[in-house]
Design a protein around this motif. Structure first.
Motif, PDB file in Angstrom:
ATOM      1  N   GLU A 176       0.833  -1.204   0.000  1.00  0.00           N
ATOM      2  CA  GLU A 176       0.000   0.000   0.000  1.00  0.00           C
ATOM      3  C   GLU A 176       0.873   1.261   0.000  1.00  0.00           C
ATOM      4  OE1 GLU A 176      -4.084  -0.618   2.430  1.00  0.00           O
ATOM      5  OE2 GLU A 176      -2.281  -0.790   3.633  1.00  0.00           O
ATOM      6  N   ILE A 177       1.871   1.248   0.858  1.00  0.00           N
ATOM      7  CA  ILE A 177       2.764   2.408   0.969  1.00  0.00           C
ATOM      8  C   ILE A 177       3.529   2.608  -0.331  1.00  0.00           C
ATOM      9  CG2 ILE A 177       4.819   3.281   2.171  1.00  0.00           C
ATOM     10  CD1 ILE A 177       3.676   1.861   4.723  1.00  0.00           C
ATOM     11  N   ALA A 178       4.005   1.515  -0.920  1.00  0.00           N
ATOM     12  CA  ALA A 178       4.712   1.606  -2.196  1.00  0.00           C
ATOM     13  C   ALA A 178       3.797   2.151  -3.287  1.00  0.00           C
ATOM     14  CB  ALA A 178       5.253   0.227  -2.589  1.00  0.00           C
ATOM     15  N   LEU A 179       2.546   1.686  -3.310  1.00  0.00           N
ATOM     16  CA  LEU A 179       1.572   2.161  -4.289  1.00  0.00           C
ATOM     17  C   LEU A 179       1.339   3.658  -4.140  1.00  0.00           C
ATOM     18  CD1 LEU A 179      -0.576   1.485  -6.499  1.00  0.00           C
ATOM     19  CD2 LEU A 179      -2.201   1.116  -4.620  1.00  0.00           C
ATOM     20  N   ALA A 180       1.176   4.116  -2.911  1.00  0.00           N
ATOM     21  CA  ALA A 180       0.939   5.541  -2.665  1.00  0.00           C
ATOM     22  C   ALA A 180       2.131   6.394  -3.068  1.00  0.00           C
ATOM     23  CB  ALA A 180       0.619   5.759  -1.185  1.00  0.00           C
ATOM     24  N   LYS A 181       3.321   5.790  -3.058  1.00  0.00           N
ATOM     25  CA  LYS A 181       4.538   6.532  -3.428  1.00  0.00           C
ATOM     26  C   LYS A 181       4.884   6.364  -4.910  1.00  0.00           C
ATOM     27  CE  LYS A 181       6.599   6.683   1.195  1.00  0.00           C
ATOM     28  NZ  LYS A 181       6.810   8.127   1.290  1.00  0.00           N
ATOM     29  N   GLY A 182       3.965   5.766  -5.658  1.00  0.00           N
ATOM     30  CA  GLY A 182       4.116   5.748  -7.103  1.00  0.00           C
ATOM     31  C   GLY A 182       4.484   4.428  -7.742  1.00  0.00           C
ATOM     32  N   GLN A 183       4.729   3.371  -6.950  1.00  0.00           N
ATOM     33  CA  GLN A 183       5.063   2.076  -7.556  1.00  0.00           C
ATOM     34  C   GLN A 183       3.785   1.416  -8.054  1.00  0.00           C
ATOM     35  OE1 GLN A 183       7.940  -0.453  -5.597  1.00  0.00           O
ATOM     36  NE2 GLN A 183       6.977  -2.321  -6.363  1.00  0.00           N
ATOM     37  N   LYS A 184       3.718   1.111  -9.327  1.00  0.00           N
ATOM     38  CA  LYS A 184       2.507   0.535  -9.915  1.00  0.00           C
ATOM     39  C   LYS A 184       2.632  -0.963 -10.166  1.00  0.00           C
ATOM     40  CE  LYS A 184       0.766   4.688 -10.224  1.00  0.00           C
ATOM     41  NZ  LYS A 184      -0.261   5.124  -9.245  1.00  0.00           N
ATOM     42  N   LYS A 185       3.852  -1.452 -10.356  1.00  0.00           N
ATOM     43  CA  LYS A 185       4.064  -2.858 -10.685  1.00  0.00           C
ATOM     44  C   LYS A 185       4.818  -3.564  -9.560  1.00  0.00           C
ATOM     45  CE  LYS A 185       4.312  -2.044 -15.697  1.00  0.00           C
ATOM     46  NZ  LYS A 185       5.158  -2.203 -16.912  1.00  0.00           N
ATOM     47  N   ASN A 186       4.746  -4.885  -9.610  1.00  0.00           N
ATOM     48  CA  ASN A 186       5.514  -5.741  -8.685  1.00  0.00           C
ATOM     49  C   ASN A 186       5.174  -5.489  -7.220  1.00  0.00           C
ATOM     50  OD1 ASN A 186       6.949  -6.853 -10.922  1.00  0.00           O
ATOM     51  ND2 ASN A 186       8.282  -5.047 -10.918  1.00  0.00           N
ATOM     52  N   LEU A 187       3.907  -5.187  -6.944  1.00  0.00           N
ATOM     53  CA  LEU A 187       3.455  -5.060  -5.562  1.00  0.00           C
ATOM     54  C   LEU A 187       3.248  -6.439  -4.936  1.00  0.00           C
ATOM     55  CD1 LEU A 187       0.911  -2.142  -6.066  1.00  0.00           C
ATOM     56  CD2 LEU A 187       3.222  -1.992  -5.113  1.00  0.00           C
ATOM     57  N   TRP A 188       3.143  -7.448  -5.797  1.00  0.00           N
ATOM     58  CA  TRP A 188       3.112  -8.838  -5.354  1.00  0.00           C
ATOM     59  C   TRP A 188       4.411  -9.497  -5.814  1.00  0.00           C
ATOM     60  CZ3 TRP A 188      -1.164  -6.087  -6.454  1.00  0.00           C
ATOM     61  CH2 TRP A 188      -2.267  -6.220  -5.607  1.00  0.00           C
ATOM     62  N   HIS A 189       5.066 -10.200  -4.908  1.00  0.00           N
ATOM     63  CA  HIS A 189       6.312 -10.879  -5.271  1.00  0.00           C
ATOM     64  C   HIS A 189       6.034 -11.973  -6.296  1.00  0.00           C
ATOM     65  CE1 HIS A 189       9.881 -13.581  -4.255  1.00  0.00           C
ATOM     66  NE2 HIS A 189      10.404 -12.469  -4.724  1.00  0.00           N
ATOM     67  N   TYR A 190       7.041 -12.320  -7.097  1.00  0.00           N
ATOM     68  CA  TYR A 190       6.820 -13.292  -8.174  1.00  0.00           C
ATOM     69  C   TYR A 190       6.455 -14.682  -7.667  1.00  0.00           C
ATOM     70  CZ  TYR A 190      11.663 -14.898  -7.383  1.00  0.00           C
ATOM     71  OH  TYR A 190      12.820 -15.377  -6.820  1.00  0.00           O
ATOM     72  N   THR A 191       6.734 -14.977  -6.389  1.00  0.00           N
ATOM     73  CA  THR A 191       6.351 -16.288  -5.844  1.00  0.00           C
ATOM     74  C   THR A 191       4.851 -16.374  -5.567  1.00  0.00           C
ATOM     75  OG1 THR A 191       6.880 -15.525  -3.597  1.00  0.00           O
ATOM     76  CG2 THR A 191       8.603 -16.728  -4.776  1.00  0.00           C
ATOM     77  N   LEU A 192       4.146 -15.244  -5.592  1.00  0.00           N
ATOM     78  CA  LEU A 192       2.700 -15.247  -5.383  1.00  0.00           C
ATOM     79  C   LEU A 192       2.013 -15.521  -6.719  1.00  0.00           C
ATOM     80  CD1 LEU A 192       3.883 -13.466  -2.938  1.00  0.00           C
ATOM     81  CD2 LEU A 192       1.546 -12.663  -2.709  1.00  0.00           C
TER      82      LEU A 192
END
Length: 305
Positions: free
Chosen positions: A270-286
Motif C-alpha cells: 500500500e505504501i509503495a503504491l501511494a509513493k508511485g510504484q505501480k508494478k511488482n506489488l506482489w512478489h513473483y512467488t505469489l
C-alpha cells in the motif's frame, strides 16, 4: 576496570538482538478444513508442539466462526489454552468485492459475538483475502464499524501464497503421489523467505527502515509441520519473532491508504503504491503456476528416481 569490560562485552552481545529485523506470525482461516494429511486434532497438537519446541512464542490465529463445530471449537480452544491470541476473520469468509456492506458488517459482528467465549480473544480483524472495500462507502463503512467496536485492522506486511503450497501438497497426498517431506520443507521455507526479504527490501526503499512486520500464514498442515524449520531459518537470517501486539506498535499501524483498491498486497505494498510504484506489488512467488512448476520439480519423488 573489570566492571567496564563486562559492560562492554554485554553491550556487544546485545547489538545483534537490538538490530534484529522483527516479525509477528499470524495464521488465518482457523479452524481450517483438515481431512487430508492430518485431521484437525492432530494438526493442532503438531502445531502447538512445534511452536513450543522452537520457542516461537505467542502467535495469533484469525478465526472464521462458521467452522466452529465441536471439533473446530476444540481446536481453537487448544490454541487459546496454549496462550495464543484469537482474532476475528469474519463468520463465513466473504469476498468483500462480492458482498454488500450491510451483509459484510453483519458477518463480522456474528463472528465478534461467537469469539467472546475465548479468554485470549483480542479485537483484531483480518479482512478475508485482505480486501478492505473497493469503494469509499464500503471501505469507510468497515473502518467506522471497526473503530466503534475498538478493533485494530489486522493488516499484514509480508504476503505469500502458502495456501497454494498446501493445496498442492494435499492434492498429491490424496492421489498417493510420493512427497519428499524434507524437500517440501525446504521448498516451503525458501519460497516464504524470498517473499519476506522482498517486502522487507520494499519497506527499506520507501520507509528507510525495516518496520515491525506481520507475516501472513494459514492454519494448515504444512504450517504445523514446518513452522519450526521456518523459525530456524528466520533466526539464522537475523530475524526476531515478536507478538502481534508489539508489531502493531510500529508507526505504519496508523497508516491508511487514501484511495480504495480492489486487491490489497499488504501494508508495505500500500505504501509503495501511494509513493508511485505501480508494478511488482506482489512478489513473483505469489503465482500459482510458478509454485506448481517448482513443487513438481523439487518436491514430488519421480518414479524413475
Amino acid at each position: 576496570m573489570l566492571r567496564s569490560i563486562l559492560i562492554l562485552i554485554i553491550s556487544l552481545l546485545t547489538i545483534p538482538v537490538a538490530n534484529a529485523k522483527q516479525l509477528a506470525i499470524t495464521l488465518d482461516d482457523a479452524p481450517r478444513k483438515a481431512d487430508g494429511y492430518f485431521d484437525g486434532p492432530t494438526r493442532a497438537k503438531t502445531l502447538i508442539e512445534n511452536l513450543e519446541k522452537h520457542k516461537i512464542g505467542q502467535v495469533t490465529f484469525f478465526a472464521t466462526t462458521q467452522s466452529l463445530n465441536q471439533e473446530g471449537l476444540e481446536r481453537i480452544g487448544t490454541y487459546n489454552k496454549a496462550g495464543h491470541i484469537i482474532g476475528n476473520h469474519t463468520h463465513s469468509h466473504p469476498n468483500f468485492l462480492e458482498t454488500e456492506l450491510s451483509v459484510y458488517q453483519s458477518d463480522f459482528l456474528q463472528a465478534h459475538h461467537l469469539l467472546q467465549q475465548f479468554d485470549n480473544f483480542k479485537p483484531y480483524f483480518r479482512f478475508p483475502y485482505l480486501r478492505e472495500g473497493e469503494t469509499i462507502e464500503k471501505r469507510d463503512g468497515m473502518r467506522n464499524l471497526l473503530q466503534k467496536n475498538n478493533y485494530q485492522n489486522a493488516y499484514i506486511t509480508l504476503n505469500n501464497y502458502d495456501w497454494y503450497i498446501e493445496e498442492l501438497f494435499q492434492a498429491a497426498v490424496k492421489v498417493g503421489k510420493p512427497v519428499d517431506m524434507e524437500r517440501l520443507s525446504k521448498f516451503y521455507v525458501d519460497v516464504l523467505m524470498a517473499s519476506i526479504n522482498y517486502y522487507d527490501d520494499m519497506a527499506s526503499k520507501y520507509l528507510g527502515r525495516s518496520p515491525k512486520h506481520v507475516l501472513l500464514l494459514h492454519e494448515m498442515d504444512i504450517t504445523a509441520l514446518f513452522i519450526g524449520d521456518l523459525a530456524r531459518r528466520l533466526q539464522r537470517e537475523g530475524w526476531e519473532i515478536i507478538s502481534l501486539q508489539e508489531a502493531y506498535q510500529d508507526p505504519i499501524a496508523k497508516y491508511q491508504l487514501d484511495q480504495p483498491i480492489k486487491y490489497n498486497p499488504g501494508r508495505i505494498g500500500e505504501i509503495a503504491l501511494a509513493k508511485g510504484q505501480k508494478k511488482n506489488l506482489w512478489h513473483y512467488t505469489l503465482d500459482e503456476s510458478y509454485l506448481e512448476k517448482r513443487f513438481n520439480q523439487e518436491v514430488l519423488l519421480m518414479s524413475d528416481h
